[in-house]
Design a protein around this motif. Sequence first.
Motif, PDB file in Angstrom:
ATOM      1  N   UNK A 122       0.825  -1.204   0.000  1.00  0.00           N
ATOM      2  CA  UNK A 122       0.000   0.000   0.000  1.00  0.00           C
ATOM      3  C   UNK A 122       0.863   1.260   0.000  1.00  0.00           C
ATOM      4  N   UNK A 123       1.890   1.244   0.851  1.00  0.00           N
ATOM      5  CA  UNK A 123       2.732   2.439   0.973  1.00  0.00           C
ATOM      6  C   UNK A 123       3.510   2.720  -0.299  1.00  0.00           C
ATOM      7  N   UNK A 124       3.883   1.638  -0.990  1.00  0.00           N
ATOM      8  CA  UNK A 124       4.669   1.834  -2.209  1.00  0.00           C
ATOM      9  C   UNK A 124       3.793   2.000  -3.441  1.00  0.00           C
ATOM     10  N   UNK A 125       2.487   2.112  -3.209  1.00  0.00           N
ATOM     11  CA  UNK A 125       1.608   2.486  -4.315  1.00  0.00           C
ATOM     12  C   UNK A 125       1.120   1.348  -5.179  1.00  0.00           C
ATOM     13  N   UNK A 126       1.055   0.157  -4.623  1.00  0.00           N
ATOM     14  CA  UNK A 126       0.548  -0.958  -5.418  1.00  0.00           C
ATOM     15  C   UNK A 126      -0.826  -1.437  -4.934  1.00  0.00           C
ATOM     16  N   UNK A 127      -1.579  -0.505  -4.365  1.00  0.00           N
ATOM     17  CA  UNK A 127      -2.946  -0.815  -3.965  1.00  0.00           C
ATOM     18  C   UNK A 127      -3.867  -0.599  -5.133  1.00  0.00           C
ATOM     19  N   UNK A 128      -5.168  -0.857  -5.034  1.00  0.00           N
ATOM     20  CA  UNK A 128      -5.789  -1.512  -3.875  1.00  0.00           C
ATOM     21  C   UNK A 128      -5.349  -2.968  -3.710  1.00  0.00           C
ATOM     22  N   UNK A 129      -5.519  -3.428  -2.484  1.00  0.00           N
ATOM     23  CA  UNK A 129      -5.281  -4.834  -2.179  1.00  0.00           C
ATOM     24  C   UNK A 129      -6.605  -5.571  -2.417  1.00  0.00           C
ATOM     25  N   UNK A 130      -6.523  -6.751  -2.986  1.00  0.00           N
ATOM     26  CA  UNK A 130      -7.747  -7.508  -3.277  1.00  0.00           C
ATOM     27  C   UNK A 130      -7.749  -8.887  -2.624  1.00  0.00           C
ATOM     28  N   UNK A 131      -8.933  -9.327  -2.289  1.00  0.00           N
ATOM     29  CA  UNK A 131      -9.151 -10.739  -1.968  1.00  0.00           C
ATOM     30  C   UNK A 131      -9.570 -11.374  -3.285  1.00  0.00           C
ATOM     31  N   UNK A 132      -8.805 -12.359  -3.731  1.00  0.00           N
ATOM     32  CA  UNK A 132      -9.118 -12.970  -5.019  1.00  0.00           C
ATOM     33  C   UNK A 132     -10.204 -14.038  -4.840  1.00  0.00           C
ATOM     34  N   UNK A 133     -11.432 -13.559  -4.760  1.00  0.00           N
ATOM     35  CA  UNK A 133     -12.570 -14.467  -4.574  1.00  0.00           C
ATOM     36  C   UNK A 133     -12.843 -15.250  -5.858  1.00  0.00           C
ATOM     37  N   UNK A 134     -12.505 -14.651  -7.000  1.00  0.00           N
ATOM     38  CA  UNK A 134     -12.825 -15.253  -8.291  1.00  0.00           C
ATOM     39  C   UNK A 134     -12.071 -16.570  -8.468  1.00  0.00           C
ATOM     40  N   UNK A 181     -22.561  -4.150  -7.346  1.00  0.00           N
ATOM     41  CA  UNK A 181     -22.656  -5.291  -8.275  1.00  0.00           C
ATOM     42  C   UNK A 181     -21.485  -6.261  -8.135  1.00  0.00           C
ATOM     43  N   UNK A 182     -21.115  -6.553  -6.894  1.00  0.00           N
ATOM     44  CA  UNK A 182     -20.016  -7.508  -6.699  1.00  0.00           C
ATOM     45  C   UNK A 182     -20.584  -8.900  -6.468  1.00  0.00           C
ATOM     46  N   UNK A 183     -20.417  -9.757  -7.483  1.00  0.00           N
ATOM     47  CA  UNK A 183     -20.709 -11.172  -7.288  1.00  0.00           C
ATOM     48  C   UNK A 183     -19.338 -11.812  -7.136  1.00  0.00           C
ATOM     49  N   UNK A 184     -19.083 -12.444  -5.999  1.00  0.00           N
ATOM     50  CA  UNK A 184     -17.699 -12.838  -5.678  1.00  0.00           C
ATOM     51  C   UNK A 184     -17.084 -13.797  -6.690  1.00  0.00           C
ATOM     52  N   UNK A 185     -17.936 -14.526  -7.424  1.00  0.00           N
ATOM     53  CA  UNK A 185     -17.360 -15.444  -8.417  1.00  0.00           C
ATOM     54  C   UNK A 185     -16.916 -14.688  -9.667  1.00  0.00           C
ATOM     55  N   UNK A 186     -17.372 -13.403  -9.791  1.00  0.00           N
ATOM     56  CA  UNK A 186     -17.027 -12.642 -11.003  1.00  0.00           C
ATOM     57  C   UNK A 186     -16.105 -11.463 -10.728  1.00  0.00           C
ATOM     58  N   UNK A 187     -16.166 -10.933  -9.525  1.00  0.00           N
ATOM     59  CA  UNK A 187     -15.456  -9.681  -9.265  1.00  0.00           C
ATOM     60  C   UNK A 187     -14.762  -9.752  -7.905  1.00  0.00           C
ATOM     61  N   UNK A 188     -13.511  -9.343  -7.856  1.00  0.00           N
ATOM     62  CA  UNK A 188     -12.766  -9.393  -6.595  1.00  0.00           C
ATOM     63  C   UNK A 188     -13.172  -8.234  -5.684  1.00  0.00           C
ATOM     64  N   UNK A 189     -12.855  -8.392  -4.406  1.00  0.00           N
ATOM     65  CA  UNK A 189     -13.213  -7.352  -3.451  1.00  0.00           C
ATOM     66  C   UNK A 189     -11.982  -6.766  -2.793  1.00  0.00           C
ATOM     67  N   UNK A 190     -12.062  -5.454  -2.508  1.00  0.00           N
ATOM     68  CA  UNK A 190     -10.936  -4.776  -1.871  1.00  0.00           C
ATOM     69  C   UNK A 190     -10.792  -5.146  -0.408  1.00  0.00           C
ATOM     70  N   UNK A 191      -9.547  -5.231   0.028  1.00  0.00           N
ATOM     71  CA  UNK A 191      -9.240  -5.400   1.451  1.00  0.00           C
ATOM     72  C   UNK A 191      -8.564  -4.135   1.956  1.00  0.00           C
ATOM     73  N   UNK A 192      -8.681  -3.883   3.259  1.00  0.00           N
ATOM     74  CA  UNK A 192      -8.092  -2.664   3.813  1.00  0.00           C
ATOM     75  C   UNK A 192      -7.854  -2.858   5.303  1.00  0.00           C
ATOM     76  N   UNK A 193      -6.696  -2.445   5.804  1.00  0.00           N
ATOM     77  CA  UNK A 193      -6.533  -2.462   7.265  1.00  0.00           C
ATOM     78  C   UNK A 193      -7.333  -1.306   7.879  1.00  0.00           C
ATOM     79  N   UNK A 194      -8.044  -1.571   8.937  1.00  0.00           N
ATOM     80  CA  UNK A 194      -8.941  -0.572   9.538  1.00  0.00           C
ATOM     81  C   UNK A 194      -8.194   0.390  10.446  1.00  0.00           C
TER      82      UNK A 194
END
Lengths: 676, 75
Positions: free
Chosen positions: A338-350, A391-404
């Motif tokens: 994240x700090x080095x600019x390679x975000x967003x982070x994703x959970x690869x649900x697909x 419109x996120x269906x986890x089998x089609x689209x990945x979801x962002x992760x983030x530290x809170x």
Amino acid sequence: MAGTFEAPEVVYEELDILLVGGGMACCGTAYEMMRWAEALKAETGKELKIKLVDKAAMDRSGAVAQGLSAINTYIGDKQDPADYARMVSNDLMGITRDDLAYDVGRNVDDSVHLFEEWGLPIWKTDAEGVRHDGAEAQKEGLPALKDGGQPVRSGKWQIMINGESYKWIVAEAAKKALGLDRIMERVFIVHLINDKNDPTRIAGAAGFSVRENKIYIYKAKAVMLAAGGCVNLFRPRSVGEGSGRAWYPVWNAGSTYAMAAEAGAEMTMMENRFVPARFKDGYGPVGAWFLLFKAKAANAYGEDYMTKNKEMLNDYPPYGQAAVPASCLRNHLMLKEMKEGRGPIYMDTVTALAKLREALSPKEVKHLEAEAWEDFLDMCIGQCGIWVGENIEPEKKMSELMPTEPYLLGSHSGCCGIWVSGPTDLGAPTAADEELAGVPEHLPRGWNWGYRSMTTIKGLFTAGDGVGASGHKFSSGSHAEGRLAAKGMVKYVLDNPDINPEFDETTEEIAEAIWKPVRNFLQHKDYTTAIDVNPNYITPKMLQFRLQKIMDEYVAGVATYYNTNDKMLEKAEEKLEMLKEDSQKMRAKDLHELLRAWENYHRILTAEAHMKHIQFREESRYPGFYYRTDKNFVDETNWHCFVNSIYDKKSKQWTCFKRKHVDLVDKSKLFKAAAH
Amino acid sequence: MQPLRGSDSIMWTIKFRNGTLKRFKFPIRTTAEGSIDCYGGKPMPKMSELTVDGVFTRSMMGGFRAGNPAELIRK
Ligand SMILES: Cc1cc2nc3c(=O)[nH]c(=O)nc-3n(C[C@H](O)[C@H](O)[C@H](O)COP(=O)(O)OP(=O)(O)OC[C@H]3O[C@@H](n4cnc5c(N)ncnc54)[C@H](O)[C@@H]3O)c2cc1C
């Protein structure tokens, strides 16, 4: 006579035992305690006066209010409590109390077996290895856990449940045990009262109704304080229109830590925090995705950062070399991306779901999809809102992760809390063992001083998020820990028949202190024409913003990517002191605001403890949760120890000191597997 | 998102921005609400056992995990 906002009614009651909170821990305490109280009555005719007070309604109070989809602590018949104590220690970077973890570990399954008997649906695996949800498992005649039924493990310690009504069920049993006459809901406890003749003894607690103009003052010989952890002391990522969305349900305001500290109880590991990496904005659980569906997290360019950055783990021996790296270190590797600019982070649900589809029948796939949605719908409906809204269906689209933003808690993956007396049969240090220099004279030596779960204040007990230096108890462990404390409390009351606590303040003083924000409002409200703009008072909401800004910018919140240093902490220290002064000027225009005012007061003290402990511990024990950039290393030589503190409510000063850390189980076993 | 919570299960209807509809039904409890008999069939502890480790249902819920004593390195 019914009270008014100007002149609230004062209700006074004398008890043997008061329980503050109605969450998992207090429900456990109530269940265990009432049976012992019955036994006492049957054997001796003596009846204990017991009462439970919760700021909310027990059916849906505390962190489990919305439901859960997994019980995160279930040992089962194949693992040893020592393995559990080792896991707890590893995830919390080596500084936990094995006596407390081990004791929860050996007792926790009893509570889980009760939950199932009471009606909580627990998923099962049948002889063919097929998974069944909790209701289906029962219909199929699969045995209960207690009779050898096999749960569905989503991880080494976690089991899957259909838990929308988890809290409802656990509360029903606790309420039945207590009887409705012993329960006061919607009463917020503001502070504990010490004994006039012995300031290290508890005498009672006081608070107010959030529905009626009533102040409640309880005198009690023993008090269980289990009011959860602390959320919203840092500026949350979700502000403005999203405010109120946080990972930790917003109703636990640090009451446990603040009230214990003010009563003079020794606190421990208040520097610890939890920064969960969760689905962004909705804060939906990731456990099932990682553990059950075997999904991987990756940076925006598809790189698995846990593999790519694994060398970074070598910076933190021996913890980096564990088979499963601590939660904070996993964040550490993610933050680099994240700090080095390679975000967003994703959970690869697909990819995860596609892989599972290859191995499963269409019926199983449908079931799997439902499981993925249930994971959210059972415990975090807001996350579903985001998925359908985007419109996120986890089998089609990945979801962002983030530290809170950071939270403080002692029963989930955190270990801040209160220093308590532990079990005696596990080889824990005793008063005869050597302790580090600097522990104040009046505090006990060794890890047991007579009653399981008693704090260093006589008669004051805690459990769940309240017990520090342990962690990873979760819902089930908090319940079990509450039960263990119940026995200690009954014993304490029976051993001390002659104590007759006297308050160190008059009931008038207590009532006036609680009503002060209302007085501030009533006295000054006509000074201006706009109710929220007034030089004589500060609204709780504005004060909260100020607290959150200080914590965010100086005490390693998200604004600085969890970085702080000695100089920033000095600034925070000064600002928090002024904020504490100004908190006396909070106004309450109604009972709801009175609640908000006192919640914020509890948050300030909790925040101050957190800040002082980070300042005292001259290292960065939890990389990924916070960094002291002036001491950016883990220092095993000087800081492999507990940091504890006490607060003096008269001088309003904290004293921090070290306590010696001792292993009761062999930790080297953790690191062997990963050495090659 | 629309929940319909019944006595033993909850039904969800969720509608995506693009109109896709999904329906799910999950169990919520296996006993009738209000039916928990919390001490039914449970032992009445003896006060002399108050200091014995474990909870009062230890002997009959099958949940106590005694652990391998050799793991406790300071004993
Ligand atoms: C977001 C999240 C997800 C979780 N997911 C899981 C999971 O999947 N599986 C699992 O096993 N565990 C999970 N846990 C852990 C579990 O919820 C906690 O371990 C457990 O609830 C702690 O019990 P407790 O009694 O200490 O606190 P809580 O259950 O939070 O109860 C605190 C109680 O104190 C009351 N209270 C607070 N302040 C006051 C006051 N001033 N006066 C009076 N009453 C007060 C509250 O109303 C509440 O009744 C999760 C926790 C969180 C925060």
